[in-house]
Design an enzyme around this catalytic site. Structure first.
Site, PDB file in Angstrom:
ATOM      1  N   SER A 158     -11.116  -9.757   4.288  1.00 33.84           N
ATOM      2  CA  SER A 158     -10.326  -8.788   5.044  1.00 33.84           C
ATOM      3  C   SER A 158     -11.264  -7.820   5.755  1.00 33.84           C
ATOM      4  O   SER A 158     -12.324  -7.478   5.209  1.00 33.84           O
ATOM      5  CB  SER A 158      -9.388  -8.023   4.093  1.00 33.84           C
TER       6      SER A 158
ATOM      7  N   TYR B  93      -4.940  -0.464  -4.481  1.00 36.80           N
ATOM      8  CA  TYR B  93      -3.622   0.190  -4.353  1.00 36.80           C
ATOM      9  C   TYR B  93      -3.137   0.773  -5.682  1.00 36.80           C
ATOM     10  O   TYR B  93      -2.176   1.549  -5.701  1.00 36.80           O
ATOM     11  CB  TYR B  93      -2.554  -0.782  -3.814  1.00 36.80           C
TER      12      TYR B  93
ATOM     13  N   ASP C 216       1.836  -8.709  -0.929  1.00 39.80           N
ATOM     14  CA  ASP C 216       0.423  -8.358  -0.740  1.00 39.80           C
ATOM     15  C   ASP C 216       0.081  -7.073  -1.492  1.00 39.80           C
ATOM     16  O   ASP C 216       0.658  -6.023  -1.227  1.00 39.80           O
ATOM     17  CB  ASP C 216       0.150  -8.153   0.751  1.00 39.80           C
TER      18      ASP C 216
ATOM     19  N   TRP D 147       0.872  -1.195   0.000  1.00 41.66           N
ATOM     20  CA  TRP D 147       0.000   0.000   0.000  1.00 41.66           C
ATOM     21  C   TRP D 147       0.898   1.230   0.000  1.00 41.66           C
ATOM     22  O   TRP D 147       1.876   1.280   0.775  1.00 41.66           O
ATOM     23  CB  TRP D 147      -0.878  -0.037   1.251  1.00 41.66           C
TER      24      TRP D 147
ATOM     25  N   GLN E  97      -7.719 -10.936   6.734  1.00 37.71           N
ATOM     26  CA  GLN E  97      -6.626  -9.953   6.924  1.00 37.71           C
ATOM     27  C   GLN E  97      -7.180  -8.786   7.762  1.00 37.71           C
ATOM     28  O   GLN E  97      -8.145  -8.136   7.354  1.00 37.71           O
ATOM     29  CB  GLN E  97      -6.111  -9.468   5.571  1.00 37.71           C
TER      30      GLN E  97
ATOM     31  N   HIS F 227     -11.905  -7.162   0.069  1.00 33.26           N
ATOM     32  CA  HIS F 227     -11.105  -6.170   0.810  1.00 33.26           C
ATOM     33  C   HIS F 227     -11.792  -5.688   2.084  1.00 33.26           C
ATOM     34  O   HIS F 227     -11.126  -5.413   3.089  1.00 33.26           O
ATOM     35  CB  HIS F 227     -10.780  -4.981  -0.110  1.00 33.26           C
TER      36      HIS F 227
HETATM   37  N1  LIG Z   1      -6.642  -5.138   4.192  1.00 32.85           N
HETATM   38  C1  LIG Z   1      -6.605  -3.859   4.485  1.00 32.85           C
HETATM   39  O1  LIG Z   1      -7.643  -3.177   4.592  1.00 32.85           O
HETATM   40  C2  LIG Z   1      -5.277  -3.197   4.690  1.00 32.85           C
HETATM   41  C3  LIG Z   1      -5.204  -1.933   5.300  1.00 32.85           C
HETATM   42  C4  LIG Z   1      -3.948  -1.376   5.534  1.00 32.85           C
HETATM   43  C5  LIG Z   1      -2.803  -2.084   5.161  1.00 32.85           C
HETATM   44  N2  LIG Z   1      -2.900  -3.301   4.533  1.00 32.85           N
HETATM   45  C6  LIG Z   1      -1.703  -4.082   4.099  1.00 32.85           C
HETATM   46  O2  LIG Z   1      -0.737  -4.104   5.140  1.00 32.85           O
HETATM   47  C7  LIG Z   1       0.477  -3.502   4.687  1.00 32.85           C
HETATM   48  C8  LIG Z   1       1.190  -2.802   5.811  1.00 32.85           C
HETATM   49  O3  LIG Z   1       0.407  -1.828   6.403  1.00 32.85           O
HETATM   50  P1  LIG Z   1       0.788  -0.277   6.363  1.00 32.85           P
HETATM   51  O4  LIG Z   1       1.414   0.030   5.059  1.00 32.85           O
HETATM   52  O5  LIG Z   1      -0.421   0.452   6.741  1.00 32.85           O
HETATM   53  O6  LIG Z   1       1.724  -0.045   7.581  1.00 32.85           O
HETATM   54  P2  LIG Z   1       2.966  -0.711   8.361  1.00 32.85           P
HETATM   55  O7  LIG Z   1       3.589  -1.794   7.606  1.00 32.85           O
HETATM   56  O8  LIG Z   1       2.433  -0.976   9.719  1.00 32.85           O
HETATM   57  O9  LIG Z   1       3.925   0.543   8.442  1.00 32.85           O
HETATM   58  C9  LIG Z   1       4.496   1.091   7.295  1.00 32.85           C
HETATM   59  C10 LIG Z   1       5.337   2.280   7.704  1.00 32.85           C
HETATM   60  O10 LIG Z   1       6.418   1.805   8.526  1.00 32.85           O
HETATM   61  C11 LIG Z   1       7.639   2.229   7.941  1.00 32.85           C
HETATM   62  N3  LIG Z   1       8.641   1.176   8.135  1.00 32.85           N
HETATM   63  C12 LIG Z   1       8.605  -0.104   7.695  1.00 32.85           C
HETATM   64  N4  LIG Z   1       9.713  -0.770   8.090  1.00 32.85           N
HETATM   65  C13 LIG Z   1      10.472   0.109   8.796  1.00 32.85           C
HETATM   66  C14 LIG Z   1      11.722   0.021   9.437  1.00 32.85           C
HETATM   67  N5  LIG Z   1      12.400  -1.115   9.465  1.00 32.85           N
HETATM   68  N6  LIG Z   1      12.205   1.134  10.059  1.00 32.85           N
HETATM   69  C15 LIG Z   1      11.501   2.293  10.035  1.00 32.85           C
HETATM   70  N7  LIG Z   1      10.308   2.440   9.438  1.00 32.85           N
HETATM   71  C16 LIG Z   1       9.796   1.353   8.816  1.00 32.85           C
HETATM   72  C17 LIG Z   1       7.351   2.471   6.489  1.00 32.85           C
HETATM   73  O11 LIG Z   1       8.226   3.467   5.988  1.00 32.85           O
HETATM   74  P3  LIG Z   1       9.276   3.133   4.774  1.00 32.85           P
HETATM   75  O12 LIG Z   1       8.412   2.831   3.598  1.00 32.85           O
HETATM   76  O13 LIG Z   1      10.046   4.383   4.695  1.00 32.85           O
HETATM   77  O14 LIG Z   1      10.100   1.979   5.199  1.00 32.85           O
HETATM   78  C18 LIG Z   1       5.924   3.004   6.536  1.00 32.85           C
HETATM   79  O15 LIG Z   1       5.894   4.368   6.837  1.00 32.85           O
HETATM   80  C19 LIG Z   1       0.002  -2.582   3.570  1.00 32.85           C
HETATM   81  O16 LIG Z   1       1.052  -2.165   2.744  1.00 32.85           O
HETATM   82  C20 LIG Z   1      -1.005  -3.449   2.898  1.00 32.85           C
HETATM   83  O17 LIG Z   1      -0.362  -4.409   2.094  1.00 32.85           O
HETATM   84  C21 LIG Z   1      -4.113  -3.864   4.317  1.00 32.85           C
END
Ligand SMILES: NC(=O)c1ccc[n+]([C@@H]2O[C@H](COP(=O)([O-])OP(=O)(O)OC[C@H]3O[C@@H](n4cnc5c(N)ncnc54)[C@H](OP(=O)(O)O)[C@@H]3O)[C@@H](O)[C@H]2O)c1
Length: 284
Positions: A148, A51, A46, A23, A170, A109
Site C-alpha cells: 500500500s 486502526y 479492510d 479506519w 492500495q 501499509h
Molecule cells: N492504505 C492506506 O494508507 C489508507 C489510508 C486511508 C484510508 N484507507 C482505507 O480506505 C478506507 C476509506 O478511506 P477514508 O476512511 O479515508 O475515507 P472515505 O471512504 O473516502 O470517506 C469517508 C467519509 O465519507 C463519509 N461517507 C461515507 N459514505 C457516505 C455517504 N453515503 N454519504 C455521506 N457521507 C458518507 C464518512 O462518514 P460516515 O462515517 O458518517 O458515513 C466519512 O466521513 C479507510 O477506512 C481505510 O480502510 C487506507
C-alpha cells in the site's frame, strides 16, 4: 450488482470490487459495523494493525452469520515494521487479534514508517517484511499479499527479488487525485489497485463540480465517486459505520460516460483541510 462482482488476483483469489473501509471505526463499534455491512451484502472488509480495531473487525467476521470462506478480510502490516522477525510476529499478532485461521489479504501499509513518509530509504526493510509475507502466504496463513502507498520504485524494489509478486497496491485514488502513471504501471505488472479514500475522506462532498455531475446522473456524490473508482478498474473501499450510507454506497449500478470519466480523471482536488496532517494526505 456491484456487491456480487469480483476481480481475480494473480494468485487466483477472487476479491470483491466493493469493500468496507474501517479506519476511524473504534474497536468497540467495529463488530457492529461489519455485521451491518455483511447483512447489506458486503463481503470485503479492510482493516489494519494501525486502526486498532482488528479485534472488533474479527469479532464481526466471526459472528456475522456468513461463512468465513464467503468473506474477504484484509489487514495491513504496520508501516514501522521493516524487518523479518518483527513482521513474522506482527502477522501472527493480526491472526490472533482477528481471531481467524487465515487472512485473505495482507499489505505492507506503507514503504516508509509514517513519521518518515516519502522520506528515507527502507528498501532492504521492505524486502525483509515482504519475505515474511511470502512465508505466511506459502504457509496458507495469508491467501494473498500486497502493498500500500507504494510508488513505482518501491514496487520495483520488491519485484526485482521476490518469489511471489505483490498482488495488490492500495493507493489514494479518488476523483481529484488519480495517479494515472502509477495505475498504468500497476496494471502492466498485474498488480490490482485498491482505491482508498474514494470519497476523499469526505472532503469531496462539498465540491460543486462533482455535485453537478452527480445531479446529472441522479446519484449522490459518494455514489458517483465510488462508481468512478470501480470504472477505473480498482477495488473501492469507502468507509462508513452508518448502515444507510453502506446501503447507498453499494447502489452504483450506473455507467459514467467516457467524457465524464475523462473530466473526473483530470480533476485536481487535494485539499484535505485539517486532515492534511495525516501523511497520506500530505501531498507527498
Ligand atoms: N492504505 C492506506 O494508507 C489508507 C489510508 C486511508 C484510508 N484507507 C482505507 O480506505 C478506507 C476509506 O478511506 P477514508 O476512511 O479515508 O475515507 P472515505 O471512504 O473516502 O470517506 C469517508 C467519509 O465519507 C463519509 N461517507 C461515507 N459514505 C457516505 C455517504 N453515503 N454519504 C455521506 N457521507 C458518507 C464518512 O462518514 P460516515 O462515517 O458518517 O458515513 C466519512 O466521513 C479507510 O477506512 C481505510 O480502510 C487506507
Amino acid at each position: 450488482m456491484i456487491l456480487n462482482e469480483t476481480y481475480t488476483l494473480t494468485g487466483g483469489v477472487q476479491i470483491p470490487k466493493l469493500g468496507l473501509g474501517t479506519w476511524f471505526i473504534d474497536d468497540d463499534k467495529a463488530a457492529r459495523a461489519v455485521k451491518d455491512a455483511v447483512a447489506i451484502g458486503y463481503r470485503n472488509i479492510d482493516t489494519a494493525q494501525a486502526y486498532g480495531n482488528e479485534r472488533g473487525v474479527g469479532e464481526g467476521v466471526r459472528s456475522c452469520g456468513v461463512a468465513r470462506d464467503e468473506l474477504f478480510v484484509s489487514t495491513k502490516l504496520a508501516a514501522e515494521i521493516k524487518n523479518y522477525d518483527g513482521a513474522v510476529a506482527a502477522i501472527e499478532g493480526s491472526l490472533a487479534a482477528l481471531g481467524l485461521d487465515y487472512i485473505d489479504l495482507m499489505l505492507i501499509h506503507s514503504p516508509q514508517p509514517w513519521d518518515d513518509f516519502r522520506g528515507g530509504d527502507y528498501a532492504e526493510g521492505n524486502r525483509e517484511a515482504w519475505r515474511a509475507l511470502e512465508d505466511a502466504y506459502n504457509a496458507g496463513k495469508l491467501r494473498s499479499i500486497g502493498v500500500s502507498n507504494f510508488e513505482q520504485k518501491d514496487l520495483e524494489n520488491i519485484l526485482d527479488v521476490c518469489a511471489v509478486a505483490p498482488q495488490v497496491n492500495q493507493l489514494l485514488v479518488h476523483a481529484g487525485n488519480t495517479p494515472a502513471e502509477l495505475l498504468a504501471y500497476c496494471e502492466s505488472k498485474s498488480v490490482l489497485v485498491e482505491a482508498y479514500s474514494p470519497i476523499a475522506h469526505g472532503k469531496i462532498l462539498k465540491n460543486p463540480e462533482v455535485a453537478a455531475m452527480a445531479d446529472r446522473y441522479s446519484v449522490t456524490v459518494p455514489q458517483l465517486c465510488i462508481r468512478y473508482t470501480v470504472q477505473l478498474g480498482t477495488v473501492s473501499l469507502p468507509k462508513t459505520a452508518n448502515p444507510e450510507h453502506m446501503r447507498s454506497n453499494a447502489e452504483v449500478d450506473f455507467v459514467i460516460s467516457d467524457e465524464d470519466m475523462d473530466t473526473l480523471r483530470g480533476m485536481r482536488a487535494r485539499d484535505y483541510g485539517e486532515d492534511s496532517v495525516f501523511p497520506v494526505y500530505s501531498g507527498k
